[in-house]
Design a protein around this motif. Sequence first.
Motif, PDB file in Angstrom:
ATOM      1  N   LEU A 218       0.839  -1.293  -0.111  1.00  0.00           N
ATOM      2  CA  LEU A 218       0.025   0.227  -0.039  1.00  0.00           C
ATOM      3  C   LEU A 218       0.805   1.122  -0.023  1.00  0.00           C
ATOM      4  N   GLY A 219       1.847   1.190   0.860  1.00  0.00           N
ATOM      5  CA  GLY A 219       2.626   2.327   0.884  1.00  0.00           C
ATOM      6  C   GLY A 219       3.595   2.641  -0.392  1.00  0.00           C
ATOM      7  N   LEU A 220       4.378   1.613  -0.962  1.00  0.00           N
ATOM      8  CA  LEU A 220       5.324   1.705  -1.952  1.00  0.00           C
ATOM      9  C   LEU A 220       4.352   1.829  -3.353  1.00  0.00           C
ATOM     10  N   VAL A 221       3.095   1.118  -3.723  1.00  0.00           N
ATOM     11  CA  VAL A 221       2.715   0.982  -5.017  1.00  0.00           C
ATOM     12  C   VAL A 221       1.532   2.025  -4.848  1.00  0.00           C
ATOM     13  N   THR A 222       0.527   1.726  -3.981  1.00  0.00           N
ATOM     14  CA  THR A 222      -0.581   2.819  -4.074  1.00  0.00           C
ATOM     15  C   THR A 222      -0.281   4.216  -3.272  1.00  0.00           C
ATOM     16  N   SER A 223       0.722   4.525  -3.078  1.00  0.00           N
ATOM     17  CA  SER A 223       1.168   5.739  -2.501  1.00  0.00           C
ATOM     18  C   SER A 223       2.229   6.445  -3.314  1.00  0.00           C
ATOM     19  N   ALA A 224       3.228   5.906  -2.943  1.00  0.00           N
ATOM     20  CA  ALA A 224       4.605   6.428  -3.590  1.00  0.00           C
ATOM     21  C   ALA A 224       4.645   6.468  -5.231  1.00  0.00           C
ATOM     22  N   LEU A 225       4.352   5.301  -5.813  1.00  0.00           N
ATOM     23  CA  LEU A 225       4.330   4.945  -7.182  1.00  0.00           C
ATOM     24  C   LEU A 225       3.145   5.783  -7.727  1.00  0.00           C
ATOM     25  N   ALA A 226       1.922   5.400  -7.270  1.00  0.00           N
ATOM     26  CA  ALA A 226       0.514   6.062  -7.672  1.00  0.00           C
ATOM     27  C   ALA A 226       0.684   7.455  -7.811  1.00  0.00           C
ATOM     28  N   PHE A 227       0.812   8.139  -6.649  1.00  0.00           N
ATOM     29  CA  PHE A 227       0.814   9.579  -6.674  1.00  0.00           C
ATOM     30  C   PHE A 227       1.933  10.408  -7.377  1.00  0.00           C
ATOM     31  N   SER A 228       3.304   9.522  -7.678  1.00  0.00           N
ATOM     32  CA  SER A 228       4.292  10.436  -8.426  1.00  0.00           C
ATOM     33  C   SER A 228       3.883  10.313  -9.947  1.00  0.00           C
ATOM     34  N   ILE A 229       3.543   9.134 -10.500  1.00  0.00           N
ATOM     35  CA  ILE A 229       3.214   9.042 -11.765  1.00  0.00           C
ATOM     36  C   ILE A 229       1.969   9.769 -12.198  1.00  0.00           C
ATOM     37  N   THR A 230       0.860  10.099 -11.327  1.00  0.00           N
ATOM     38  CA  THR A 230      -0.021  10.800 -11.448  1.00  0.00           C
ATOM     39  C   THR A 230       0.214  12.222 -11.505  1.00  0.00           C
ATOM     40  N   LEU A 231       1.135  12.622 -10.600  1.00  0.00           N
ATOM     41  CA  LEU A 231       1.625  14.056 -10.410  1.00  0.00           C
ATOM     42  C   LEU A 231       2.306  14.363 -11.929  1.00  0.00           C
ATOM     43  N   ALA A 232       3.180  13.335 -12.334  1.00  0.00           N
ATOM     44  CA  ALA A 232       3.816  13.671 -13.373  1.00  0.00           C
ATOM     45  C   ALA A 232       3.131  13.938 -14.578  1.00  0.00           C
ATOM     46  N   GLY A 233       1.897  13.167 -14.604  1.00  0.00           N
ATOM     47  CA  GLY A 233       0.969  13.334 -15.744  1.00  0.00           C
ATOM     48  C   GLY A 233       0.381  14.501 -15.632  1.00  0.00           C
ATOM     49  N   LEU A 234       0.070  14.889 -14.383  1.00  0.00           N
ATOM     50  CA  LEU A 234      -0.890  16.172 -14.263  1.00  0.00           C
ATOM     51  C   LEU A 234       0.004  17.646 -14.881  1.00  0.00           C
ATOM     52  N   ARG A 235       1.317  17.095 -15.023  1.00  0.00           N
ATOM     53  CA  ARG A 235       2.125  18.495 -15.301  1.00  0.00           C
ATOM     54  C   ARG A 235       1.668  18.869 -16.710  1.00  0.00           C
ATOM     55  N   THR A 236       1.165  18.018 -17.626  1.00  0.00           N
ATOM     56  CA  THR A 236       0.824  18.412 -18.928  1.00  0.00           C
ATOM     57  C   THR A 236      -0.618  18.042 -19.289  1.00  0.00           C
ATOM     58  N   THR A 237      -1.270  17.784 -18.215  1.00  0.00           N
ATOM     59  CA  THR A 237      -2.751  17.314 -18.563  1.00  0.00           C
ATOM     60  C   THR A 237      -3.654  18.204 -17.573  1.00  0.00           C
ATOM     61  N   PRO A 238      -4.696  18.925 -18.323  1.00  0.00           N
ATOM     62  CA  PRO A 238      -5.717  19.783 -17.728  1.00  0.00           C
ATOM     63  C   PRO A 238      -6.344  19.047 -16.397  1.00  0.00           C
ATOM     64  N   THR A 239      -6.170  19.731 -15.391  1.00  0.00           N
ATOM     65  CA  THR A 239      -6.780  19.162 -14.005  1.00  0.00           C
ATOM     66  C   THR A 239      -8.116  18.401 -14.224  1.00  0.00           C
ATOM     67  N   ALA A 240      -9.039  18.999 -14.738  1.00  0.00           N
ATOM     68  CA  ALA A 240     -10.403  18.500 -15.174  1.00  0.00           C
ATOM     69  C   ALA A 240     -10.239  17.150 -15.974  1.00  0.00           C
ATOM     70  N   THR A 241      -9.518  17.218 -16.782  1.00  0.00           N
ATOM     71  CA  THR A 241      -9.144  15.821 -17.456  1.00  0.00           C
ATOM     72  C   THR A 241      -8.788  14.655 -16.585  1.00  0.00           C
ATOM     73  N   ALA A 242      -7.699  15.088 -16.051  1.00  0.00           N
ATOM     74  CA  ALA A 242      -7.091  14.167 -15.070  1.00  0.00           C
ATOM     75  C   ALA A 242      -7.997  13.569 -13.994  1.00  0.00           C
TER      76      ALA A 242
END
Length: 291
Positions: A218-242
């Motif tokens: 839960l900590g490494l996959v659903t938190s560290a990995l999940a939040f990081s790749i979501t935030l990386a995608g959010l850099r170039t993706t409109p917030t509403a679309t994300a």
Amino acid sequence: MSEGHPLRGPLLVLAGALCFSTSGFTQALAPEDATPYIIGALRMLIGGLGLLIWCIWRGTLPRRKGWPIKNVLLSILGLLGCQLFFFKGILLNGVAVGTVATIGSMPIASALLGRIFLDERPARAWYPATAIAILGLVLLNWHGATGVNPLALGLPLLAGLSYTTYLVFSKELARRHNVEGVMMILCLLSGICLLPLFLSYPGAWIFTPKGMAVSLYLGLVTSALAFSITLAGLRTTPTATAATLNLAEPVSAALLGIVGLHEPAGTSFVAGISCIIASTLILICCTPRMR
């Protein structure tokens, strides 16, 4: 996929949603005395520590300057509110209704907050895609919509607003720093804020073999990995679309429930999955990349 590829951002957000979707399935495997509140706190702490080790190993610890206090505080409050409101909302409303209210409210809240604070206008494709996705989410949880308490329903709605707040205000941080460093700071500070929960709820289960395995995943996959790749995608993706792409999370979670936990599936379930998949494809293919 290259940094400038137009599909990179939406696909990273979608990948993050798929990582998040394994949370419920993994939580179902935890020892019986594991509570959602302790699990939420562990996710933040282990995720933050895992990212700290990763940043030290890579030599990418974030620099001290360039951390707007408003963005940091509101991002942390968003993460905390999402954890606490969501789990309490699930307890009062049930998994189906709580999930529909939380995730279903996120696209609308993201469009409003993104317009107010980031001056983002939703892409044209967002409107039909979001309508189709919300319809799919309702169909997916059709049989869980009985006996709803209107007052208790406010908690999952607050959870959706909290996560949206995190999405909006963490975006500027991700543009200033590497995403692993941003999530390390946010997860660690959120986890520290949740430490008092360990005084109120049992935690001995953490030190069992099953408890440690569940906590690490839960900590490494659903938190560290999940939040990081979501935030990386959010850099170039409109917030509403994300936010709308995050509606893929309950689809994956439901499929895991059917395959791994032998939960039943009916016609409305299949129709709901079809709607959300269609919505996801529309957004990935038709949303312009932000710069």
